[in-house]
Design a protein around this motif. Structure first.
Motif, mmCIF file in Angstrom:
data_model
loop_
_atom_site.group_PDB
_atom_site.id
_atom_site.type_symbol
_atom_site.label_atom_id
_atom_site.label_comp_id
_atom_site.label_asym_id
_atom_site.label_seq_id
_atom_site.Cartn_x
_atom_site.Cartn_y
_atom_site.Cartn_z
ATOM 1 N N ALA A 118 18.955 5.332 -8.535
ATOM 2 C CA ALA A 118 18.333 6.452 -9.339
ATOM 3 C C ALA A 118 17.110 6.187 -9.643
ATOM 4 O O ALA A 118 16.356 7.398 -10.057
ATOM 5 C CB ALA A 118 19.140 6.272 -10.581
ATOM 6 N N ARG A 119 16.441 5.027 -9.580
ATOM 7 C CA ARG A 119 15.003 4.817 -9.677
ATOM 8 C C ARG A 119 14.213 5.073 -8.485
ATOM 9 O O ARG A 119 13.019 4.581 -8.481
ATOM 10 C CB ARG A 119 14.985 3.446 -10.403
ATOM 11 N N GLY A 120 15.082 5.077 -7.347
ATOM 12 C CA GLY A 120 14.362 5.164 -6.006
ATOM 13 C C GLY A 120 14.087 3.554 -5.368
ATOM 14 O O GLY A 120 13.487 3.328 -4.339
ATOM 15 N N ASP A 121 14.768 2.653 -5.955
ATOM 16 C CA ASP A 121 14.512 1.246 -5.774
ATOM 17 C C ASP A 121 15.697 0.996 -4.732
ATOM 18 O O ASP A 121 16.710 1.532 -4.595
ATOM 19 C CB ASP A 121 14.721 0.326 -6.950
ATOM 20 N N ILE B 126 14.108 -7.172 -2.962
ATOM 21 C CA ILE B 126 14.077 -6.026 -3.982
ATOM 22 C C ILE B 126 12.997 -5.098 -3.613
ATOM 23 O O ILE B 126 11.663 -5.570 -3.652
ATOM 24 C CB ILE B 126 13.843 -6.404 -5.279
ATOM 25 N N MET B 127 13.067 -3.840 -3.293
ATOM 26 C CA MET B 127 12.190 -2.926 -3.062
ATOM 27 C C MET B 127 11.900 -1.789 -4.125
ATOM 28 O O MET B 127 12.839 -1.103 -4.398
ATOM 29 C CB MET B 127 12.285 -2.240 -1.872
ATOM 30 N N ALA B 128 10.939 -2.250 -5.024
ATOM 31 C CA ALA B 128 10.774 -1.156 -5.924
ATOM 32 C C ALA B 128 9.816 -0.132 -5.826
ATOM 33 O O ALA B 128 8.771 -0.188 -5.390
ATOM 34 C CB ALA B 128 10.459 -1.848 -7.407
ATOM 35 N N LEU B 129 10.082 1.109 -6.006
ATOM 36 C CA LEU B 129 9.365 2.340 -5.690
ATOM 37 C C LEU B 129 8.253 2.345 -6.855
ATOM 38 O O LEU B 129 8.348 2.408 -7.838
ATOM 39 C CB LEU B 129 10.013 3.412 -5.633
ATOM 40 N N LYS B 130 6.870 2.460 -5.892
ATOM 41 C CA LYS B 130 5.825 2.412 -6.920
ATOM 42 C C LYS B 130 5.457 3.872 -7.407
ATOM 43 O O LYS B 130 5.189 4.069 -8.500
ATOM 44 C CB LYS B 130 4.578 1.735 -6.245
ATOM 45 N N GLY B 131 5.717 4.689 -6.455
ATOM 46 C CA GLY B 131 5.251 6.028 -6.658
ATOM 47 C C GLY B 131 3.869 6.083 -7.227
ATOM 48 O O GLY B 131 2.723 5.662 -6.932
ATOM 49 N N GLU B 132 3.876 7.022 -8.623
ATOM 50 C CA GLU B 132 2.863 7.157 -9.285
ATOM 51 C C GLU B 132 2.434 6.076 -10.155
ATOM 52 O O GLU B 132 1.413 6.072 -10.866
ATOM 53 C CB GLU B 132 2.709 8.679 -9.828
ATOM 54 N N CYS B 133 3.359 5.060 -10.311
ATOM 55 C CA CYS B 133 3.344 4.007 -11.582
ATOM 56 C C CYS B 133 1.993 3.019 -10.985
ATOM 57 O O CYS B 133 1.972 3.048 -9.635
ATOM 58 C CB CYS B 133 4.341 3.145 -11.486
ATOM 59 N N SER B 134 1.479 2.230 -11.775
ATOM 60 C CA SER B 134 0.702 1.197 -11.434
ATOM 61 C C SER B 134 1.525 -0.072 -11.241
ATOM 62 O O SER B 134 2.684 -0.334 -11.478
ATOM 63 C CB SER B 134 -0.158 0.818 -12.829
ATOM 64 N N PHE B 135 0.668 -1.005 -10.466
ATOM 65 C CA PHE B 135 1.444 -2.224 -10.121
ATOM 66 C C PHE B 135 2.274 -2.789 -11.375
ATOM 67 O O PHE B 135 3.326 -3.495 -11.198
ATOM 68 C CB PHE B 135 0.557 -3.078 -9.598
ATOM 69 N N GLU B 136 1.615 -2.922 -12.416
ATOM 70 C CA GLU B 136 1.804 -3.595 -13.621
ATOM 71 C C GLU B 136 3.149 -2.690 -14.467
ATOM 72 O O GLU B 136 3.884 -3.532 -15.154
ATOM 73 C CB GLU B 136 0.541 -3.436 -14.838
ATOM 74 N N GLU B 137 3.391 -1.499 -14.126
ATOM 75 C CA GLU B 137 4.350 -0.901 -14.525
ATOM 76 C C GLU B 137 5.757 -1.134 -13.762
ATOM 77 O O GLU B 137 6.830 -0.721 -14.160
ATOM 78 C CB GLU B 137 4.238 0.793 -14.529
ATOM 79 N N VAL B 138 5.492 -1.555 -12.565
ATOM 80 C CA VAL B 138 6.715 -1.624 -11.652
ATOM 81 C C VAL B 138 7.207 -3.161 -12.077
ATOM 82 O O VAL B 138 8.289 -3.480 -11.864
ATOM 83 C CB VAL B 138 6.300 -1.571 -10.263
ATOM 84 N N ILE B 139 6.482 -3.907 -12.333
ATOM 85 C CA ILE B 139 6.807 -5.563 -12.578
ATOM 86 C C ILE B 139 8.010 -5.511 -13.641
ATOM 87 O O ILE B 139 8.865 -6.397 -13.367
ATOM 88 C CB ILE B 139 5.551 -6.222 -12.992
ATOM 89 N N PRO B 140 7.952 -4.624 -14.718
ATOM 90 C CA PRO B 140 9.294 -5.094 -15.713
ATOM 91 C C PRO B 140 10.489 -4.474 -14.924
ATOM 92 O O PRO B 140 11.625 -5.217 -15.219
ATOM 93 C CB PRO B 140 8.942 -4.004 -16.785
ATOM 94 N N ARG B 141 10.552 -3.715 -13.872
ATOM 95 C CA ARG B 141 11.814 -3.258 -13.214
ATOM 96 C C ARG B 141 12.066 -4.390 -12.434
ATOM 97 O O ARG B 141 13.373 -4.795 -12.214
ATOM 98 C CB ARG B 141 11.527 -1.973 -12.552
ATOM 99 N N MET C 56 5.086 4.277 -1.653
ATOM 100 C CA MET C 56 4.975 2.930 -1.366
ATOM 101 C C MET C 56 5.940 2.206 -2.310
ATOM 102 O O MET C 56 6.357 2.457 -3.315
ATOM 103 C CB MET C 56 3.470 2.537 -1.659
ATOM 104 N N TYR C 57 6.208 0.732 -1.700
ATOM 105 C CA TYR C 57 7.203 0.217 -2.515
ATOM 106 C C TYR C 57 6.403 -1.250 -2.772
ATOM 107 O O TYR C 57 5.615 -1.592 -2.300
ATOM 108 C CB TYR C 57 8.465 -0.355 -1.517
ATOM 109 N N ILE C 58 6.949 -1.913 -3.867
ATOM 110 C CA ILE C 58 6.443 -3.216 -4.149
ATOM 111 C C ILE C 58 7.546 -3.998 -3.928
ATOM 112 O O ILE C 58 8.830 -3.740 -4.359
ATOM 113 C CB ILE C 58 6.144 -3.539 -5.892
ATOM 114 N N VAL C 59 7.466 -4.999 -2.934
ATOM 115 C CA VAL C 59 8.519 -5.710 -2.548
ATOM 116 C C VAL C 59 8.600 -7.092 -3.139
ATOM 117 O O VAL C 59 7.790 -7.748 -3.265
ATOM 118 C CB VAL C 59 8.605 -6.003 -0.886
#
Length: 107
Positions: A35-38, A54-69, A1-4
């Protein structure tokens, strides 16, 4: 899943293509998106409006862990636009998980 993160910017008349090129060059120098899957999608909607997605790969991360990227990408894009296009403006900015219907408005 991606966070867009979906953003629309305005720049000086007839300079959206130039702004897109500059954003791509800046990001490719400073980050390794793949390299990050983004992923990054960009397009000029017209001569002065550009869309950056911007599509940041969420993977096993929490939503809050994707926000800094995502914030890192936004900071680099904003600084680059400020430098070359001091009159740029953010027209809209949303963040949402892909395949979700209700985006969150970013302020």
């Amino acid at each position: 899943m991606y966070i867009v993160c979906d953003l629309r910017y305005t720049v000086s008349e007839s300079r959206s293509s130039e702004a897109l090129k500059m954003i791509l060059e800046t990001l490719s120098k400073k980050l390794l998106l793949g390299a990050r899957g983004d992923a990054l999608n960009m397009k000029a909607e017209d001569s002065s409006v550009l869309e950056v997605q911007i599509m940041a790969l969420k993977g096993e991360c929490s939503f809050e862990e994707v926000i800094p990227r995502i914030n890192e990408y936004l900071t680099i894009i904003s600084k680059a636009l400020e430098e070359k296009f001091p009159d740029y403006r953010v027209v809209s900015s949303y963040i949402y998980p892909d395949h979700e219907q209700n985006p969150y408005l970013l302020c």
